[in-house]
Design a protein around this motif. Sequence first.
Motif, mmCIF file in Angstrom:
data_model
loop_
_atom_site.group_PDB
_atom_site.id
_atom_site.type_symbol
_atom_site.label_atom_id
_atom_site.label_comp_id
_atom_site.label_asym_id
_atom_site.label_seq_id
_atom_site.Cartn_x
_atom_site.Cartn_y
_atom_site.Cartn_z
ATOM 1 N N GLN A 99 0.815 -1.213 0.000
ATOM 2 C CA GLN A 99 0.000 0.000 0.000
ATOM 3 C C GLN A 99 0.854 1.273 0.000
ATOM 4 N N CYS A 100 1.919 1.251 -0.826
ATOM 5 C CA CYS A 100 2.797 2.426 -0.899
ATOM 6 C C CYS A 100 2.637 3.165 -2.219
ATOM 7 N N SER A 101 1.674 2.753 -3.021
ATOM 8 C CA SER A 101 1.391 3.485 -4.241
ATOM 9 C C SER A 101 0.294 4.511 -3.927
ATOM 10 N N CYS A 102 -0.136 5.222 -4.927
ATOM 11 C CA CYS A 102 -1.229 6.177 -4.766
ATOM 12 C C CYS A 102 -2.009 6.189 -6.073
ATOM 13 N N PRO A 103 -3.214 6.742 -6.086
ATOM 14 C CA PRO A 103 -4.026 6.719 -7.313
ATOM 15 C C PRO A 103 -3.323 7.311 -8.533
ATOM 16 N N GLU A 104 -2.550 8.367 -8.335
ATOM 17 C CA GLU A 104 -1.857 8.994 -9.465
ATOM 18 C C GLU A 104 -0.808 8.053 -10.061
ATOM 19 N N LEU A 105 -0.046 7.367 -9.207
ATOM 20 C CA LEU A 105 0.953 6.422 -9.716
ATOM 21 C C LEU A 105 0.288 5.214 -10.360
ATOM 22 N N ASP A 106 -0.793 4.740 -9.757
ATOM 23 C CA ASP A 106 -1.524 3.619 -10.364
ATOM 24 C C ASP A 106 -2.033 4.008 -11.746
ATOM 25 N N GLN A 107 -2.571 5.231 -11.857
ATOM 26 C CA GLN A 107 -3.071 5.721 -13.145
ATOM 27 C C GLN A 107 -1.928 5.862 -14.151
ATOM 28 N N LEU A 108 -0.821 6.436 -13.722
ATOM 29 C CA LEU A 108 0.297 6.673 -14.629
ATOM 30 C C LEU A 108 0.920 5.361 -15.105
ATOM 31 N N THR A 109 1.071 4.375 -14.232
ATOM 32 C CA THR A 109 1.621 3.088 -14.670
ATOM 33 C C THR A 109 0.654 2.385 -15.617
ATOM 34 N N GLY A 110 -0.635 2.535 -15.380
ATOM 35 C CA GLY A 110 -1.628 1.952 -16.296
ATOM 36 C C GLY A 110 -1.573 2.612 -17.667
ATOM 37 N N ILE A 111 -1.495 3.932 -17.682
ATOM 38 C CA ILE A 111 -1.386 4.664 -18.948
ATOM 39 C C ILE A 111 -0.097 4.265 -19.659
ATOM 40 N N ALA A 112 0.980 4.115 -18.916
ATOM 41 C CA ALA A 112 2.261 3.726 -19.524
ATOM 42 C C ALA A 112 2.145 2.366 -20.210
ATOM 43 N N ARG A 113 1.497 1.414 -19.556
ATOM 44 C CA ARG A 113 1.320 0.090 -20.184
ATOM 45 C C ARG A 113 0.431 0.201 -21.421
ATOM 46 N N GLU A 114 -0.625 0.991 -21.347
ATOM 47 C CA GLU A 114 -1.494 1.188 -22.513
ATOM 48 C C GLU A 114 -0.742 1.875 -23.657
#
Length: 148
Positions: A58-73
Amino acid sequence: KLYKRAKHVYSEALRVLQFRKLCLDTAASSSSSSSADVLAQLGQLMNDSQASCAADFQCSCPELDQLTGIAREAGALGSRLTGAGWGGCTVSLIPEAQVDAFIKKVAETYPPYKGLQGEALSEVIFATRPSVGACGELSLFVLNRPFR
């Protein structure tokens, strides 16, 4: 929570060892393993790390989760937070030939980057190449002071 965090620590240590072994084996081998296969495996380890950081430690945050998802896409083979977590930076694995398209796609998709151009964009997203990093000799000094 303690179990999930311990699970992350041990699984992350295993991923680091797997990542290292894959890199060393690939460098030492003349096998027919394609670089695309190796990069895909490295990317999956990075993605697994991000998932564990988000869900278990639980050391991530919504912004990092969003950015890593966008990066994979946008074509990243793997993307994860880097640094201490709880906000900060991501690192993504992208084939060199796709770097410019990746940066363009992320800049168009991630809301805080929309409209950034030139130097402003290159301050928030940029390409680097992996390297051996800094090396040096470590000297350990211990100060023995009696307690009073």
